[in-house]
Design a protein around this motif. Structure first.
Motif, PDB file in Angstrom:
ATOM      1  N   TYR A  72       0.826  -1.317  -0.050  1.00 11.68           N
ATOM      2  CA  TYR A  72      -0.060   0.158  -0.169  1.00 11.68           C
ATOM      3  C   TYR A  72       0.748   1.762   0.140  1.00 11.68           C
ATOM      4  O   TYR A  72       0.460   2.418  -0.658  1.00 11.68           O
ATOM      5  CB  TYR A  72      -1.007  -0.019   1.370  1.00 11.68           C
ATOM      6  CG  TYR A  72      -2.026   1.418   1.276  1.00 11.68           C
ATOM      7  CD1 TYR A  72      -2.432   1.328   0.353  1.00 11.68           C
ATOM      8  CD2 TYR A  72      -1.390   1.914   1.941  1.00 11.68           C
ATOM      9  CE1 TYR A  72      -3.031   2.934   0.332  1.00 11.68           C
ATOM     10  CE2 TYR A  72      -1.636   3.334   2.416  1.00 11.68           C
ATOM     11  CZ  TYR A  72      -3.089   3.963   1.352  1.00 11.68           C
ATOM     12  OH  TYR A  72      -3.448   5.060   1.595  1.00 11.68           O
ATOM     13  N   THR A 128       3.826  -7.333  -5.715  1.00 12.81           N
ATOM     14  CA  THR A 128       3.550  -8.834  -6.646  1.00 12.81           C
ATOM     15  C   THR A 128       4.540  -9.759  -6.719  1.00 12.81           C
ATOM     16  O   THR A 128       4.568 -10.851  -6.593  1.00 12.81           O
ATOM     17  CB  THR A 128       2.693  -8.159  -7.133  1.00 12.81           C
ATOM     18  OG1 THR A 128       1.655  -7.189  -7.588  1.00 12.81           O
ATOM     19  CG2 THR A 128       1.828 -10.347  -7.892  1.00 12.81           C
ATOM     20  N   VAL A 142      -2.593 -11.764  -4.182  1.00  9.90           N
ATOM     21  CA  VAL A 142      -3.991 -11.010  -4.850  1.00  9.90           C
ATOM     22  C   VAL A 142      -4.298 -10.042  -4.003  1.00  9.90           C
ATOM     23  O   VAL A 142      -4.215  -8.522  -4.082  1.00  9.90           O
ATOM     24  CB  VAL A 142      -5.150 -11.542  -5.680  1.00  9.90           C
ATOM     25  CG1 VAL A 142      -6.402 -10.929  -5.075  1.00  9.90           C
ATOM     26  CG2 VAL A 142      -4.892 -12.544  -6.465  1.00  9.90           C
ATOM     27  N   ILE A 143      -3.903 -10.147  -2.939  1.00  4.65           N
ATOM     28  CA  ILE A 143      -4.300  -9.278  -1.379  1.00  4.65           C
ATOM     29  C   ILE A 143      -3.069  -7.802  -1.755  1.00  4.65           C
ATOM     30  O   ILE A 143      -3.530  -6.681  -1.445  1.00  4.65           O
ATOM     31  CB  ILE A 143      -4.370  -9.706  -0.453  1.00  4.65           C
ATOM     32  CG1 ILE A 143      -5.472 -10.779  -0.015  1.00  4.65           C
ATOM     33  CG2 ILE A 143      -4.389  -8.590   0.793  1.00  4.65           C
ATOM     34  CD1 ILE A 143      -6.008 -11.196   0.952  1.00  4.65           C
ATOM     35  N   THR A 146      -3.643  -6.289  -4.879  1.00  5.37           N
ATOM     36  CA  THR A 146      -4.797  -5.121  -4.505  1.00  5.37           C
ATOM     37  C   THR A 146      -4.162  -4.300  -3.876  1.00  5.37           C
ATOM     38  O   THR A 146      -5.165  -3.111  -4.033  1.00  5.37           O
ATOM     39  CB  THR A 146      -6.020  -5.969  -3.781  1.00  5.37           C
ATOM     40  OG1 THR A 146      -5.937  -6.590  -4.362  1.00  5.37           O
ATOM     41  CG2 THR A 146      -7.246  -4.862  -3.516  1.00  5.37           C
ATOM     42  N   MET A 149      -2.937  -1.138  -5.884  1.00  3.27           N
ATOM     43  CA  MET A 149      -3.574  -0.407  -6.447  1.00  3.27           C
ATOM     44  C   MET A 149      -4.573   0.639  -5.996  1.00  3.27           C
ATOM     45  O   MET A 149      -4.517   1.672  -6.441  1.00  3.27           O
ATOM     46  CB  MET A 149      -4.552  -1.153  -7.364  1.00  3.27           C
ATOM     47  CG  MET A 149      -4.172  -2.380  -8.383  1.00  3.27           C
ATOM     48  SD  MET A 149      -5.296  -2.756  -9.143  1.00  3.27           S
ATOM     49  CE  MET A 149      -6.434  -1.777  -9.547  1.00  3.27           C
ATOM     50  N   LEU A 150      -4.764  -0.102  -5.115  1.00  5.69           N
ATOM     51  CA  LEU A 150      -5.382   0.400  -3.576  1.00  5.69           C
ATOM     52  C   LEU A 150      -4.514   2.249  -3.144  1.00  5.69           C
ATOM     53  O   LEU A 150      -4.700   3.282  -3.008  1.00  5.69           O
ATOM     54  CB  LEU A 150      -5.983   0.626  -2.485  1.00  5.69           C
ATOM     55  CG  LEU A 150      -6.396   0.871  -1.456  1.00  5.69           C
ATOM     56  CD1 LEU A 150      -7.438   1.457  -1.796  1.00  5.69           C
ATOM     57  CD2 LEU A 150      -6.729   0.015  -0.077  1.00  5.69           C
ATOM     58  N   GLY A 169      -2.031  -1.211 -12.127  1.00  6.34           N
ATOM     59  CA  GLY A 169      -3.342  -2.588 -12.321  1.00  6.34           C
ATOM     60  C   GLY A 169      -2.461  -2.997 -12.959  1.00  6.34           C
ATOM     61  O   GLY A 169      -2.741  -4.390 -12.784  1.00  6.34           O
ATOM     62  N   PHE A 229      -9.304 -10.828  -9.173  1.00  3.01           N
ATOM     63  CA  PHE A 229      -8.378  -9.768  -9.083  1.00  3.01           C
ATOM     64  C   PHE A 229      -8.683  -8.728 -10.741  1.00  3.01           C
ATOM     65  O   PHE A 229      -8.530  -8.259  -9.866  1.00  3.01           O
ATOM     66  CB  PHE A 229      -7.153  -9.964  -9.193  1.00  3.01           C
ATOM     67  CG  PHE A 229      -6.044  -9.086  -9.247  1.00  3.01           C
ATOM     68  CD1 PHE A 229      -6.206  -7.852  -7.843  1.00  3.01           C
ATOM     69  CD2 PHE A 229      -5.698  -8.455 -10.447  1.00  3.01           C
ATOM     70  CE1 PHE A 229      -5.298  -6.420  -7.790  1.00  3.01           C
ATOM     71  CE2 PHE A 229      -5.075  -7.475 -10.486  1.00  3.01           C
ATOM     72  CZ  PHE A 229      -4.834  -6.842  -9.370  1.00  3.01           C
ATOM     73  N   GLY A 232     -12.123  -7.699 -10.617  1.00  3.93           N
ATOM     74  CA  GLY A 232     -12.415  -6.588  -9.821  1.00  3.93           C
ATOM     75  C   GLY A 232     -11.236  -5.221 -10.262  1.00  3.93           C
ATOM     76  O   GLY A 232     -11.833  -4.168 -10.381  1.00  3.93           O
ATOM     77  N   ALA A 233      -9.951  -5.369 -10.870  1.00  4.98           N
ATOM     78  CA  ALA A 233      -9.208  -4.375 -11.394  1.00  4.98           C
ATOM     79  C   ALA A 233      -9.552  -3.621 -12.631  1.00  4.98           C
ATOM     80  O   ALA A 233     -10.496  -2.101 -12.624  1.00  4.98           O
ATOM     81  CB  ALA A 233      -7.890  -4.682 -11.827  1.00  4.98           C
TER      82      ALA A 233
END
Length: 260
Positions: A72, A128, A142-143, A146, A149-150, A169, A229, A232-233
């Motif tokens: 993050y 990743t 994936v978390i 994510t 990306m967040l 992403g 993922f 969702g992206a």
């Protein structure tokens, strides 16, 4: 590849492991999975995280949580804003006002865009790759992706504002599933070359990646967690481009007049 959650009980402690393929032997005492009992041990996958009550190591869980937080923070670094500032431009009040790489290209030129794009991609790809190198399950990887990306879209350094997640992403998807990302990249290049509109190219690339993920999942070539993922992206990218979609409908969307 599947992700399993196996609960193991002993007389002195309770352990919960998040497991994934491949299946190395992981000896344990009396263990149950759902209503199934495996006396004397079981065969299961690589341990991703563990929460252990009544003693025992917790480092895998701590490492996983730390990696998510680092992802993050990495995603939050506003490379495009920093590169543009080095060129004497404040992206927030220039061009489209977006703090993404496309606006760097629009306001500072291709060289600045290449630097910004590289930074935005690395901050998604490196966490990743680290998650994969640690042997985390597809869901855990994936978390981490994510979280990167967040960070890009809701940066802690920009008052929880940010870019539109295309580069970051896309780099996560490229790391997880190159066969999904490469058709999307090709679609972006062709669409941008024809329209000179970054939003149209990005939305087209997202749609192609979503379709590619569905095809590969159906062929058994993509873990379900990775497919989810990608979808969702795609949804996130479409949502973050809603103002662009409105301008496209009204014919007022920004178009690149000069590329180099």
């Amino acid at each position: 590849m599947n992700t399993y959650s196996t609960a193991c009980f002993t007389e002195s402690r309770f352990s919960r492991y998040f497991l994934s393929d491949p299946y190395p032997a992981f000896p344990a005492p009396e263990c149950w999975t759902s209503n199934l009992r495996f006396p004397g041990g079981f065969t299961c996958g690589t341990m991703v995280g563990a929460v252990i009550v009544d003693g025992g190591p917790m480092m895998p869980t701590i490492a996983s949580i730390a990696l998510v937080l680092l992802a993050y923070l990495s995603g939050s670094i506003p490379f495009s804003l920093l590169v543009a500032r080095a060129w004497g431009v404040d992206l927030r009040v220039s061009g489209s006002g977006n703090v993404g790489a496309a606006n760097v290209w629009r306001t500072c030129g291709f060289s600045a865009f290449a630097l910004a794009m590289g930074g935005d991609m690395l901050k998604g790809a490196l966490p990743t790759i680290a998650a994969q190198a640690l042997g985390l399950s597809p869901l855990a990887v994936v978390i981490v992706g994510t979280a990167a990306m967040l960070g890009h879209t809701r940066s802690i350094f920009l008052g929880f504002r940010g870019g539109k997640a295309v580069a970051t992403g896309g780099s996560v998807v490229l790391t997880l599933a190159p066969l999904v990302a490469l058709p999307g990249l090709a679609a972006w290049a062709v669409t941008f070359g024809i329209t000179r509109i970054s939003a149209v190219a990005s939305l087209t690339a997202a749609a192609v990646c979503g379709i590619a993920a569905a095809v590969l999942l159906a062929l058994g070539m993509l873990p379900p967690a990775y497919a989810i993922f990608v979808w969702g992206a795609v949804a996130a990218i479409v949502f973050l481009h809603r103002s662009n979609i409105h301008r496209l409908r009204t014919g007022t969307e920004n178009r690149f007049e000069k590329l180099f």
